[in-house]
Design a protein around this motif. Sequence first.
Motif, mmCIF file in Angstrom:
data_model
loop_
_atom_site.group_PDB
_atom_site.id
_atom_site.type_symbol
_atom_site.label_atom_id
_atom_site.label_comp_id
_atom_site.label_asym_id
_atom_site.label_seq_id
_atom_site.Cartn_x
_atom_site.Cartn_y
_atom_site.Cartn_z
ATOM 1 N N UNK A 387 5.227 12.418 -1.028
ATOM 2 C CA UNK A 387 3.813 12.113 -1.241
ATOM 3 C C UNK A 387 3.553 10.604 -1.246
ATOM 4 N N UNK A 388 4.523 9.832 -1.716
ATOM 5 C CA UNK A 388 4.327 8.378 -1.751
ATOM 6 C C UNK A 388 4.232 7.818 -0.338
ATOM 7 N N UNK A 389 5.217 8.169 0.498
ATOM 8 C CA UNK A 389 5.204 7.598 1.858
ATOM 9 C C UNK A 389 4.025 8.131 2.676
ATOM 10 N N UNK A 390 3.658 9.380 2.455
ATOM 11 C CA UNK A 390 2.534 9.934 3.207
ATOM 12 C C UNK A 390 1.200 9.381 2.709
ATOM 13 N N UNK A 391 1.091 9.226 1.396
ATOM 14 C CA UNK A 391 -0.102 8.577 0.853
ATOM 15 C C UNK A 391 -0.213 7.141 1.328
ATOM 16 N N UNK A 392 0.946 6.473 1.425
ATOM 17 C CA UNK A 392 0.954 5.086 1.901
ATOM 18 C C UNK A 392 0.499 4.989 3.352
ATOM 19 N N UNK A 393 0.805 6.008 4.164
ATOM 20 C CA UNK A 393 0.345 6.012 5.561
ATOM 21 C C UNK A 393 -1.174 5.986 5.625
ATOM 22 N N UNK A 394 -1.810 6.803 4.770
ATOM 23 C CA UNK A 394 -3.273 6.852 4.776
ATOM 24 C C UNK A 394 -3.855 5.512 4.346
ATOM 25 N N UNK A 419 -8.257 4.517 -3.077
ATOM 26 C CA UNK A 419 -7.788 3.583 -2.060
ATOM 27 C C UNK A 419 -7.638 4.278 -0.708
ATOM 28 N N UNK A 420 -6.998 5.447 -0.715
ATOM 29 C CA UNK A 420 -6.786 6.175 0.533
ATOM 30 C C UNK A 420 -8.082 6.629 1.192
ATOM 31 N N UNK A 421 -9.145 6.708 0.390
ATOM 32 C CA UNK A 421 -10.447 7.127 0.920
ATOM 33 C C UNK A 421 -11.420 5.947 1.021
ATOM 34 N N UNK A 422 -10.866 4.751 1.208
ATOM 35 C CA UNK A 422 -11.673 3.571 1.546
ATOM 36 C C UNK A 422 -12.635 3.171 0.429
ATOM 37 N N UNK A 423 -12.076 2.977 -0.776
ATOM 38 C CA UNK A 423 -12.870 2.506 -1.905
ATOM 39 C C UNK A 423 -13.320 1.067 -1.735
#
Length: 533
Positions: A387-394, A419-423
């Motif tokens: 989840x960390x590496x995949x979340x980091x991709x986003x 962050x992943x959703x462009x905050x």
Amino acid sequence: MQVIKTKINKNTQQYKDNHAGMMKLVEKLQKHLTDSRFEGKDKHIDRARQRGKLLARERIELLLDPDSPFLELLPLAGMNRKGGFGTGGTNVSGIGIVSGKLCMINSNVGTRKGGSVDYHTAFKAARINEITLENRLPSINLVESGGANLPDQAKIFNYGGASFRDITQRSELGIPTISVVFGNATAGGAYIPGMSDYAIFQKEKAKVFLAGPPLVKMATNEEVDDESLGGAEMHSRVSGVSDYLAEDEYDGIRLAREIMETISVASPHLLPEGTIEEPLYDTEEILGVVSHDVKIPFDARELIMRVVDGSRFSEFKPEYGKSMVTGWTNIHGYPVGIIANNGVIFSEDANKGTQFIQLCNKNDIPLIFMQNTTGYMVGKKYEEGGIIKNGAKLINAVSNSKVPAITLMIGASYGAGNYGMNGRSYNPRFLFTYPNHKIGVMGAEQLAGVMEIVQRASAKSLGQEFDEKKMAAAKMMLMAEAESKSSAWYSSSELWDDGVIDPRETRNCLGFALAVLYSQPIKGSDSFGVFRM
């Protein structure tokens, strides 16, 4: 594009509860917006009327093209600040159409604290300057201000000078500023018209000087009246600070509109053609679709179909990463890609969102992020699943995406999901919020629960007795504070968004923002950081 069909039954209790709950929040929003429109005490307004002055919002109305829209920005800035100048500060700002061209408009509220600039008004101006530059908008300042509020000077002095820098940097890029001065523009405020590309001074009313008569007397022992020191006629005929001498306010506004007619702006990147389809569903239904309580899930597709043209949505990867909805559509004729949450973000969702952002960049399509997430999924199974590496991709994709983006907070925004959703920290061109929105590292209950677990473990390790009553009281206090500081009202007051909107206005708000985005060339990126595989 395929028309998406609703699954909502308006007769269910959940729909009725949502509608009632959202209506209460919308009513609260309207009250706050009414407060933001306060333009001073009656005695100050009466005095302005006696002097033949218009109010700040009246000036904007006269400046705009007849029957054209005005997108007000940051109207709730400073709402919760004790000792401040009140909701919205002493400046009305927004985007409108003047002489057929999109413009940023700033109007000082001279009848409210003399138009002086407090802490939140200064930072509101800074955010407005960001939007102006990013979208290459010509700007019009309607000036009547006493300058910096002296009790706030220690907090705003070092930052306030950036507004002068911003004007000149925009000028260097060919993005002009027009200033119309209706009253005082003293000290640092004198540099606003002084650094503008065009300056219009109202006869017998504009007073522009670095130091007024009392300070000049103290500094140099020179006695001089304010008209000869910094009046409109002197600046128009002697100093040359003024380019146009307006007979009255109406003439000053006429001149500003006339100048805008001559200003050259880039042709829009895209102008919608043909008939624009309205959504198949009533926008009123949004209040029953979107949960008034962020703990209650809802399907983002039900919101999307009530916002986009013809309720048409080409969904991308619909069977994969089902907690994230991605796809292409049009809003008021403008093509756009939408990324929306249906709750927590799993690895599959992050990977899907990453690929979708890349595709939008390849095809030069702007993005809209609709945030409603508790963050990335946690737990042993999900850590092992990357989840960390995949979340980091986003987050990588969001950080390096070059197509312009709009973020809409439609529910929860917790943890790194923000962050992943462009905050806000990822610089979307615009960020708007629904009144039900909650934001923070985590929810108030989760925050209090984590604190309790940590303190129980600490007491056990030290061999101490755990104080249940003290913990219960501490949890209540922490939850109350976290709840208040995670609300849409606190968020907007602190300028974490560009405005709280009535959900029923979503389509119009996004459509206007997209018109601003499409007024400039849109070019995506082929370049991203290293994606950890």
